[in-house]
Design an enzyme around this catalytic site. Structure first.
Site, PDB file in Angstrom:
ATOM      1  N   LEU A   1      10.508  32.168 -63.897  1.00 20.15           N
ATOM      2  CA  LEU A   1      11.775  33.114 -63.634  1.00 20.15           C
ATOM      3  C   LEU A   1      12.712  32.122 -62.866  1.00 20.15           C
ATOM      4  O   LEU A   1      12.091  31.078 -62.783  1.00 20.15           O
ATOM      5  CB  LEU A   1      11.492  33.954 -62.570  1.00 20.15           C
ATOM      6  CG  LEU A   1      10.557  35.046 -63.034  1.00 20.15           C
ATOM      7  CD1 LEU A   1      10.131  36.073 -61.857  1.00 20.15           C
ATOM      8  CD2 LEU A   1      10.967  36.010 -64.203  1.00 20.15           C
ATOM      9  N   ASP A   2      14.141  32.465 -63.433  1.00 21.96           N
ATOM     10  CA  ASP A   2      15.163  31.743 -62.487  1.00 21.96           C
ATOM     11  C   ASP A   2      14.759  31.671 -61.293  1.00 21.96           C
ATOM     12  O   ASP A   2      14.295  32.470 -60.635  1.00 21.96           O
ATOM     13  CB  ASP A   2      16.426  32.397 -62.968  1.00 21.96           C
ATOM     14  CG  ASP A   2      16.939  32.018 -64.470  1.00 21.96           C
ATOM     15  OD1 ASP A   2      16.269  31.283 -65.281  1.00 21.96           O
ATOM     16  OD2 ASP A   2      17.928  32.795 -64.857  1.00 21.96           O
ATOM     17  N   PHE A   3      15.481  30.507 -60.620  1.00 23.00           N
ATOM     18  CA  PHE A   3      15.449  30.222 -59.101  1.00 23.00           C
ATOM     19  C   PHE A   3      15.873  31.378 -58.535  1.00 23.00           C
ATOM     20  O   PHE A   3      15.338  32.100 -57.285  1.00 23.00           O
ATOM     21  CB  PHE A   3      16.349  29.048 -58.890  1.00 23.00           C
ATOM     22  CG  PHE A   3      16.684  28.741 -57.440  1.00 23.00           C
ATOM     23  CD1 PHE A   3      15.675  28.088 -56.691  1.00 23.00           C
ATOM     24  CD2 PHE A   3      17.872  29.126 -56.817  1.00 23.00           C
ATOM     25  CE1 PHE A   3      15.801  28.018 -55.212  1.00 23.00           C
ATOM     26  CE2 PHE A   3      18.085  28.724 -55.606  1.00 23.00           C
ATOM     27  CZ  PHE A   3      17.257  28.102 -54.654  1.00 23.00           C
TER      28      PHE A   3
ATOM     29  N   THR B   1      16.152  34.768 -59.586  1.00 26.17           N
ATOM     30  CA  THR B   1      15.412  35.944 -59.933  1.00 26.17           C
ATOM     31  C   THR B   1      14.049  36.305 -59.213  1.00 26.17           C
ATOM     32  O   THR B   1      13.431  35.395 -59.151  1.00 26.17           O
ATOM     33  CB  THR B   1      15.299  36.051 -61.600  1.00 26.17           C
ATOM     34  OG1 THR B   1      16.425  35.517 -62.021  1.00 26.17           O
ATOM     35  CG2 THR B   1      14.707  37.232 -62.028  1.00 26.17           C
TER      36      THR B   1
END
Length: 223
Positions: free
Chosen positions: A67-69, A71
């Site tokens: 997951l993105d930083f 998110t």
């Protein structure tokens, strides 16, 4: 061209713990807080991450997806080489089911639909991506959960078929409805509408790498 270490951004520390959703002998499912990396960053100051927090007890642990930083939400962490291999095959076959919740700016007209726009990394604006005809295929399906006309925003369920970097952020922006709190793709006034990126991985379903049982996990969005 690789960015030199001394030019990399040092991220602020994350003091929030990982919520353990399910702990099995071969994998762990966690609820990742926002502003925590999934894997360690290249800069020595950016080691804190989901994977690094497990390495004290599981030194050989590796990520199978990210997951993105910014998110939050569900991440499965394989704890053995066998489960890593098994889960990797599931992700490659696109048999893993994922649903995200997002709050976007504006009123989305269609009750449901899809965004099918190819993407590629944007070398001039790292770590951003861009829509480009010569990029890799990227497909996102969406469904409207709620329209808030008083605040001019829409709550969406997002179903990524592919898993490109920043796919959901960029696809929402491309259809004219950037995600609130998104510093990369939303106009400054929309980015300022939330104290964090309003994007959360709320469901995750896959096959147990040891037993073959169909498993499904759900954590509601905290916004």
């Amino acid at each position: 061209m690789t960015t030199p270490i001394d030019q990399l951004t040092v991220l602020p520390p994350c003091d929030q713990p990982l919520e353990i959703v399910r702990e099995a002998s071969t994998f762990v499912v966690v609820n990742k807080p926002p502003r925590l990396l999934t894997v360690p960053g290249r800069h020595p100051a950016n080691r804190d991450s989901v994977i690094e927090r497990f390495r004290a007890e599981h030194p050989q642990v590796h990520a199978v997806h990210r997951l993105d930083f910014d998110t939050s939400g569900l991440v499965v962490v394989p704890l053995t080489k066998t489960s890593l291999s098994h889960l990797s095959r599931q992700f490659q076959a696109r048999s893993v089911s994922k649903t995200y919740t997002a709050v976007v700016q504006g009123i989305v007209r269609d009750d449901e639909g899809e965004i099918n726009l190819p993407m590629a990394p944007d070398p001039e604006r790292r770590p951003r991506s861009k829509i480009t005809e010569d990029g890799k295929p990227a497909l996102t399906r969406f469904k409207v959960l709620e329209r808030d006309h008083s605040q001019d925003r829409t709550r969406l369920a997002l179903y990524p078929v592919t898993g490109r970097s920043h796919q959901l952020r960029l696809h929402c922006q491309a259809m004219g409805h950037p995600i609130l709190g998104c510093e990369f793709y939303a106009p400054p006034e929309v980015a300022a509408m939330a104290s964090r990126l309003l994007l959360h991985a709320c469901t995750l379903a896959f096959e147990d790498p040891e037993t073959g049982e169909a498993l499904s996990f759900s954590v509601p969005a905290p916004f």
